[in-house]
Design a protein around this motif. Structure first.
Motif, PDB file in Angstrom:
ATOM      1  N   LEU A  26       8.253  -7.764  61.598  1.00  0.00           N
ATOM      2  CA  LEU A  26       9.086  -6.562  61.481  1.00  0.00           C
ATOM      3  C   LEU A  26       8.385  -5.344  62.065  1.00  0.00           C
ATOM      4  CD1 LEU A  26      10.602  -6.992  57.887  1.00  0.00           C
ATOM      5  CD2 LEU A  26      11.768  -7.276  60.081  1.00  0.00           C
ATOM      6  N   GLU A  27       7.095  -5.188  61.769  1.00  0.00           N
ATOM      7  CA  GLU A  27       6.341  -4.045  62.292  1.00  0.00           C
ATOM      8  C   GLU A  27       6.310  -4.074  63.818  1.00  0.00           C
ATOM      9  OE1 GLU A  27       5.106  -1.499  60.742  1.00  0.00           O
ATOM     10  OE2 GLU A  27       5.308  -2.133  58.663  1.00  0.00           O
ATOM     11  N   LEU A  28       6.067  -5.239  64.390  1.00  0.00           N
ATOM     12  CA  LEU A  28       5.942  -5.339  65.844  1.00  0.00           C
ATOM     13  C   LEU A  28       7.290  -5.173  66.533  1.00  0.00           C
ATOM     14  CD1 LEU A  28       3.338  -8.213  65.904  1.00  0.00           C
ATOM     15  CD2 LEU A  28       2.944  -5.862  66.662  1.00  0.00           C
ATOM     16  N   ARG A  29       8.346  -5.646  65.921  1.00  0.00           N
ATOM     17  CA  ARG A  29       9.677  -5.435  66.494  1.00  0.00           C
ATOM     18  C   ARG A  29      10.031  -3.959  66.504  1.00  0.00           C
ATOM     19  NH1 ARG A  29      13.147 -10.425  63.760  1.00  0.00           N
ATOM     20  NH2 ARG A  29      12.413 -12.073  65.178  1.00  0.00           N
ATOM     21  N   ASP A  30       9.668  -3.244  65.427  1.00  0.00           N
ATOM     22  CA  ASP A  30       9.907  -1.795  65.393  1.00  0.00           C
ATOM     23  C   ASP A  30       9.104  -1.092  66.483  1.00  0.00           C
ATOM     24  OD1 ASP A  30      11.672  -1.986  63.304  1.00  0.00           O
ATOM     25  OD2 ASP A  30      10.229  -1.453  61.752  1.00  0.00           O
ATOM     26  N   ALA A  31       7.866  -1.539  66.680  1.00  0.00           N
ATOM     27  CA  ALA A  31       7.028  -0.940  67.723  1.00  0.00           C
ATOM     28  C   ALA A  31       7.655  -1.148  69.098  1.00  0.00           C
ATOM     29  CB  ALA A  31       5.627  -1.538  67.682  1.00  0.00           C
ATOM     30  N   LEU A  32       8.198  -2.345  69.335  1.00  0.00           N
ATOM     31  CA  LEU A  32       8.781  -2.649  70.643  1.00  0.00           C
ATOM     32  C   LEU A  32      10.117  -1.961  70.852  1.00  0.00           C
ATOM     33  CD1 LEU A  32       7.769  -6.402  70.897  1.00  0.00           C
ATOM     34  CD2 LEU A  32       6.925  -4.510  72.297  1.00  0.00           C
ATOM     35  N   GLN A  33      10.756  -1.521  69.768  1.00  0.00           N
ATOM     36  CA  GLN A  33      11.940  -0.676  69.923  1.00  0.00           C
ATOM     37  C   GLN A  33      11.552   0.654  70.549  1.00  0.00           C
ATOM     38  OE1 GLN A  33      15.321  -1.038  69.205  1.00  0.00           O
ATOM     39  NE2 GLN A  33      14.885  -3.220  68.975  1.00  0.00           N
ATOM     40  N   LEU A  34      10.367   1.150  70.173  1.00  0.00           N
ATOM     41  CA  LEU A  34       9.871   2.408  70.734  1.00  0.00           C
ATOM     42  C   LEU A  34       9.295   2.211  72.128  1.00  0.00           C
ATOM     43  CD1 LEU A  34       7.989   3.957  67.669  1.00  0.00           C
ATOM     44  CD2 LEU A  34      10.185   4.684  68.614  1.00  0.00           C
ATOM     45  N   ASP A  70       1.127   2.404  68.030  1.00  0.00           N
ATOM     46  CA  ASP A  70      -0.225   1.977  67.636  1.00  0.00           C
ATOM     47  C   ASP A  70      -0.309   1.766  66.127  1.00  0.00           C
ATOM     48  OD1 ASP A  70      -1.120   2.143  70.242  1.00  0.00           O
ATOM     49  OD2 ASP A  70      -1.831   4.205  70.030  1.00  0.00           O
ATOM     50  N   GLN A  71       0.368   2.637  65.386  1.00  0.00           N
ATOM     51  CA  GLN A  71       0.352   2.517  63.926  1.00  0.00           C
ATOM     52  C   GLN A  71       1.072   1.242  63.480  1.00  0.00           C
ATOM     53  OE1 GLN A  71       1.915   6.209  62.339  1.00  0.00           O
ATOM     54  NE2 GLN A  71       0.617   7.416  63.697  1.00  0.00           N
ATOM     55  N   TYR A  72       2.213   0.935  64.118  1.00  0.00           N
ATOM     56  CA  TYR A  72       2.917  -0.313  63.812  1.00  0.00           C
ATOM     57  C   TYR A  72       2.004  -1.513  64.092  1.00  0.00           C
ATOM     58  CZ  TYR A  72       7.517   1.939  63.333  1.00  0.00           C
ATOM     59  OH  TYR A  72       8.582   2.684  62.909  1.00  0.00           O
ATOM     60  N   TYR A  73       1.317  -1.464  65.230  1.00  0.00           N
ATOM     61  CA  TYR A  73       0.420  -2.560  65.626  1.00  0.00           C
ATOM     62  C   TYR A  73      -0.678  -2.757  64.586  1.00  0.00           C
ATOM     63  CZ  TYR A  73      -2.702  -5.332  68.615  1.00  0.00           C
ATOM     64  OH  TYR A  73      -3.511  -6.317  69.133  1.00  0.00           O
ATOM     65  N   ARG A  74      -1.258  -1.642  64.148  1.00  0.00           N
ATOM     66  CA  ARG A  74      -2.344  -1.726  63.179  1.00  0.00           C
ATOM     67  C   ARG A  74      -1.853  -2.310  61.844  1.00  0.00           C
ATOM     68  NH1 ARG A  74      -3.481   2.304  60.063  1.00  0.00           N
ATOM     69  NH2 ARG A  74      -2.607   3.839  61.497  1.00  0.00           N
ATOM     70  N   ARG A  75      -0.669  -1.889  61.427  1.00  0.00           N
ATOM     71  CA  ARG A  75      -0.127  -2.441  60.178  1.00  0.00           C
ATOM     72  C   ARG A  75       0.167  -3.933  60.326  1.00  0.00           C
ATOM     73  NH1 ARG A  75       2.645   2.636  59.907  1.00  0.00           N
ATOM     74  NH2 ARG A  75       4.534   1.722  60.796  1.00  0.00           N
ATOM     75  N   ALA A  76       0.659  -4.326  61.492  1.00  0.00           N
ATOM     76  CA  ALA A  76       0.944  -5.743  61.732  1.00  0.00           C
ATOM     77  C   ALA A  76      -0.334  -6.571  61.653  1.00  0.00           C
ATOM     78  CB  ALA A  76       1.613  -5.922  63.099  1.00  0.00           C
ATOM     79  N   GLU A  77      -1.430  -6.046  62.183  1.00  0.00           N
ATOM     80  CA  GLU A  77      -2.714  -6.751  62.074  1.00  0.00           C
ATOM     81  C   GLU A  77      -3.096  -6.962  60.613  1.00  0.00           C
ATOM     82  OE1 GLU A  77      -5.595  -5.865  65.809  1.00  0.00           O
ATOM     83  OE2 GLU A  77      -5.267  -4.171  64.478  1.00  0.00           O
ATOM     84  N   GLY A  78      -2.860  -5.914  59.797  1.00  0.00           N
ATOM     85  CA  GLY A  78      -3.167  -6.027  58.379  1.00  0.00           C
ATOM     86  C   GLY A  78      -2.342  -7.103  57.688  1.00  0.00           C
TER      87      GLY A  78
END
Length: 318
Positions: free
Chosen positions: A222-230, A202-210
């Motif tokens: 990059l943020e969303l790819r890291d989120a999808l790794q998790l 969720d934190q990665y998603y929020r940063r990606a929105e920003g």
């Protein structure tokens, strides 16, 4: 000085090196190395973060007796492979024993509907503060080891405990339900999950929105790819990644992630609207017989100047 741990895998006559370093039990060597270097710098006697001789002495003890040996064991492929075999055996042993007195996080992961998500988010939260206050380091390491143990038990059960079985197997004393209650436990054990704090994904998603709001699409990706790794099955992250690709005029990649999002969440609004935009653009550009009717079409950039929607991605129909 000798260190005593009285939680988690340590109770099975096992040194939990993953817990000592604060990494997941399936972390690769690059992740382990990165974490080791971060912890070693913090605990080094010459570190500017340490104040007072007592703290420096304690940090040196942690580094030489816990952190360095953990890195030595997990950095060598042969040792890491052998260690992994023993680790899985300890998970099986823990599952057979069954009756464990657990802390709050141990109880929550035992009953979590998505133990993978809960494990990684909770472990990261603990690791972030593991060696910030040295007097708390042993307790936090024990909590991480308990997470590791219950996570292994959930994996051992091939898809997780049923809700009633999780409570019946893990809890003791007043928390132990009788067999007649097992059919009614699922609704009760699910209720606490609604109050679970924001996850790492969720934190990665929020940063990606920003980043999207600032038109910094590279960092958003990059943020969303890291989120999808998790969380590879996170529909929201796939949808937003599709939106980022669409903003960059990368229709093929956008379509892949919109389809993934709808596979995991058929009602995802961003994916539905994004896919509709793609299909409309494809249909418009695929009309070679009447080129004069669309003299100003820009088939490669269907949304560059759209207004409204998510950060200007989806325009209003006129």
């Amino acid at each position: 000085m000798s260190f005593q741990f009285e939680r988690g895998l340590f109770l099975l006559d096992f040194v939990d090196h993953h817990a000592i370093l604060g990494v997941p039990i399936d972390a690769d060597v690059q992740t382990i190395r990165k974490r080791y270097l971060k912890v070693a710098r913090k605990l080094h006697p010459d570190s500017g973060a340490l104040e007072g001789e007592a703290n420096k002495k304690l940090a040196s003890e942690f580094l030489s007796k816990l952190v360095n040996p953990a890195w030595e064991k997990l950095s060598q492929e042969k040792d890491r492979t052998e260690y992994g075999i023993v680790l899985n055996l300890k998970g099986q042993q823990a599952a057979r024993k069954g009756n464990w007195e657990l802390g709050n996080l141990g109880k929550e992961i035992a009953n979590a509907s998505n133990p993978e998500h809960f494990y990684r988010a909770s472990l990261k939260g603990l690791a972030d503060k593991q060696y910030e206050q040295l007097e708390q380091a042993l307790d936090i390491t024990g909590q991480i080891s308990e997470l590791n143990m219950v996570y292994l038990m959930r994996k051992e059960s091939q898809g997780g405990f049923s809700k009633g079985e999780a409570s019946r197997t893990i809890y003791t004393g007043s928390n132990l339900p009788d067999s007649s209650q097992s059919s009614t436990r699922p609704a009760a054990t699910h209720q606490p999950q609604a109050a679970r704090p924001e996850s790492v994904a969720d934190q990665y998603y929020r940063r990606a929105e920003g980043y999207m709001a600032k038109n910094n699409y590279a960092k958003a990706v990059l943020e969303l790819r890291d989120a999808l790794q998790l969380e590879p099955r996170n529909g929201d992250c796939h949808a937003l990644l599709g939106a980022v690709h669409l903003k960059q005029g990368q229709g093929t990649m956008a379509k892949i992630h919109f389809n993934k999002a709808l596979e995991f969440d058929p009602t995802n609004a961003i994916a539905l609207e994004g896919k509709q935009k793609l299909e409309k653009a494809t249909g418009t550009s695929a009309a070679p017989k009447k080129p004069t009717q669309q003299p100003n079409s820009k088939k490669n950039k269907p949304d560059d100047k759209a207004g409204g929607g998510l950060f200007g991605l989806f325009g209003k129909k006129k």
